[in-house]
Scaffold this motif. Structure first.
Motif, short mmCIF file in Angstrom:
data_model
loop_
_atom_site.label_atom_id
_atom_site.label_comp_id
_atom_site.label_asym_id
_atom_site.label_seq_id
_atom_site.Cartn_x
_atom_site.Cartn_y
_atom_site.Cartn_z
N TYR A 10 0.81 -1.23 0.00
CA TYR A 10 0.00 0.00 0.00
C TYR A 10 0.84 1.27 0.00
N ASP A 11 2.03 1.21 0.61
CA ASP A 11 2.89 2.40 0.63
C ASP A 11 4.34 1.95 0.68
N THR A 12 5.23 2.83 0.22
CA THR A 12 6.66 2.54 0.25
C THR A 12 7.42 3.75 0.79
N LEU A 13 8.56 3.45 1.43
CA LEU A 13 9.49 4.47 1.90
C LEU A 13 10.83 4.13 1.28
N GLN A 14 11.43 5.08 0.56
CA GLN A 14 12.63 4.78 -0.21
C GLN A 14 13.76 5.76 0.09
N MET A 15 14.98 5.25 -0.01
CA MET A 15 16.16 6.10 0.09
C MET A 15 17.16 5.67 -0.97
N SER A 16 17.60 6.62 -1.78
CA SER A 16 18.62 6.32 -2.78
C SER A 16 20.00 6.42 -2.12
N ILE A 17 20.91 5.58 -2.57
CA ILE A 17 22.29 5.58 -2.08
C ILE A 17 23.16 6.22 -3.15
N VAL A 18 23.80 7.31 -2.79
CA VAL A 18 24.61 8.08 -3.75
C VAL A 18 25.94 8.41 -3.11
N TYR A 19 27.03 8.14 -3.82
CA TYR A 19 28.36 8.45 -3.30
C TYR A 19 29.14 9.18 -4.39
N GLU A 20 29.62 10.38 -4.03
CA GLU A 20 30.36 11.21 -4.99
C GLU A 20 29.58 11.35 -6.30
N ARG A 21 28.28 11.64 -6.14
CA ARG A 21 27.35 11.91 -7.24
C ARG A 21 27.11 10.70 -8.14
N LYS A 22 27.42 9.51 -7.64
CA LYS A 22 27.16 8.29 -8.39
C LYS A 22 26.05 7.51 -7.70
N PHE A 23 25.01 7.18 -8.45
CA PHE A 23 23.90 6.41 -7.89
C PHE A 23 24.33 4.95 -7.74
N LEU A 24 24.21 4.43 -6.51
CA LEU A 24 24.66 3.08 -6.22
C LEU A 24 23.54 2.11 -5.92
N GLY A 25 22.36 2.63 -5.61
CA GLY A 25 21.26 1.72 -5.31
C GLY A 25 20.13 2.42 -4.60
N VAL A 26 19.12 1.63 -4.26
CA VAL A 26 17.95 2.17 -3.57
C VAL A 26 17.45 1.16 -2.55
N ILE A 27 17.18 1.67 -1.35
CA ILE A 27 16.58 0.87 -0.28
C ILE A 27 15.10 1.19 -0.24
N THR A 28 14.27 0.16 -0.15
CA THR A 28 12.83 0.39 -0.09
C THR A 28 12.21 -0.43 1.04
N LEU A 29 11.39 0.22 1.84
CA LEU A 29 10.59 -0.45 2.85
C LEU A 29 9.14 -0.43 2.37
N PHE A 30 8.44 -1.53 2.58
CA PHE A 30 7.08 -1.69 2.07
C PHE A 30 6.10 -1.95 3.20
N ARG A 31 4.92 -1.36 3.10
CA ARG A 31 3.83 -1.65 4.03
C ARG A 31 2.56 -1.99 3.26
N THR A 32 1.73 -2.82 3.88
CA THR A 32 0.50 -3.26 3.26
C THR A 32 -0.67 -2.43 3.79
N ARG A 33 -1.86 -2.75 3.32
CA ARG A 33 -3.06 -2.03 3.78
C ARG A 33 -3.32 -2.26 5.27
N GLU A 34 -2.83 -3.36 5.79
CA GLU A 34 -3.05 -3.66 7.21
C GLU A 34 -2.11 -2.88 8.13
N ASP A 35 -1.09 -2.25 7.56
CA ASP A 35 -0.10 -1.53 8.35
C ASP A 35 -0.42 -0.04 8.41
N PRO A 36 0.06 0.66 9.45
CA PRO A 36 -0.10 2.12 9.46
C PRO A 36 0.76 2.75 8.38
#
Length: 266
Positions: free
Chosen positions: A121-147
């Motif tokens: 139902y919703d996501t919280l994301q953070m991109s990982i960037v070092y010296e202006r180079k994109f290295l990846g993305v972390i994503t946390l996920f929640r369902t409709r049952e979660d706040p």
């Protein structure tokens, strides 16, 4: 941040800075994040910063059976309406529900192909960037049952960005001091800690406490090891904070680990 979250945060940082095994770092990161910011699913997608065309080259999920969803995402990420963050030159934390209306995101092509079976139902994301180079993305996920993810959740994830950008920058870009043997990494940390303890003019007892704190040892164990009361420990901690001009263990850890943006000043 309550005491339990502070201890988890401290354990997470200690694990990240003392592990040189990429798989171990990825597993610990997602496991600790799910405890800090409760989420049914978490993922880390890494990218090749030197590839001529944007390319994901790693998929890590907790629990592991969520990997199928993220593999589908990689195959279809260009359909993602917020995939612009993947090309950002600065680390970004965002909550998908702030950017897209429910009607749009819960009926999007990317949602239908990847996430509907998991009732995301919703996501919280953070991109990982070092010296202006994109290295990846972390994503946390929640369902409709979660706040829904809160502002505090966003702030907590944001507090990790300097640490994760640095660690993954050193790890994935293989900078000269990357992947030091554990003994060498510990030696560098100990050397910095000793120098800062001397510079701040800590007493012998205060120095002992700082070294135990840096090992992520909880207060109860510190009191037991040093044979002191909780009141005495708190007085020592206040003196330590005063001498370093800080107000929390998190700030102390950042100073000692060298991730506060400052040198030893020696």
């Amino acid at each position: 941040m309550d005491t339990n979250h502070l201890l988890i945060f401290s354990d997470l940082l200690y694990s990240l800075y003392t592990s040189n095994d990429a798989e171990g770092i990825n597993h610990d990161l997602l496991s600790y994040l799910r405890m800090l910011i409760p989420s049914p699913y978490a993922s880390l997608l890494t990218a090749d910063p030197d590839a001529p065309r944007f390319t994901f080259n790693g998929v890590y999920c907790d629990p592991a059976d969520f990997t199928a969803a993220e593999q589908k995402y990689i195959d279809n990420y260009e359909d993602d309406e917020i995939q612009w963050m993947l090309h950002s030159k600065v680390s970004t934390v965002l909550r998908e529900s702030d950017l897209l209306k429910n009607e749009s995101r819960l009926h999007s092509a990317i949602y239908e192909k990847c996430y509907r079976p998991y009732h995301i139902y919703d996501t919280l994301q953070m991109s990982i960037v070092y010296e202006r180079k994109f290295l990846g993305v972390i994503t946390l996920f929640r369902t409709r049952e979660d706040p829904p993810f809160s502002e505090d959740d966003m702030t907590l994830l944001k507090s990790l960005d300097k640490h994760l950008n640095y660690i993954y920058g050193r790890l994935l870009l293989k900078a000269p001091d990357a992947l030091l043997p554990n003994s060498a990494s510990a030696a560098l940390t100990t050397e910095r800690t000793d120098a800062l303890i001397e510079k701040a003019g800590l007493t012998r007892r205060e120095a002992e406490i700082v070294r135990l704190v840096m090992k992520a040892i909880p207060n109860a164990k510190i009191r037991e090891q040093l044979h002191i009361t909780d009141n005495t420990l708190q007085k020592h901690m206040q003196n330590i904070y005063r001498k370093f001009h800080i107000s929390s263990r998190l700030e102390l850890f950042r100073i000692m680990s060298g991730t506060d943006g400052a040198g030893t000043g020696l």
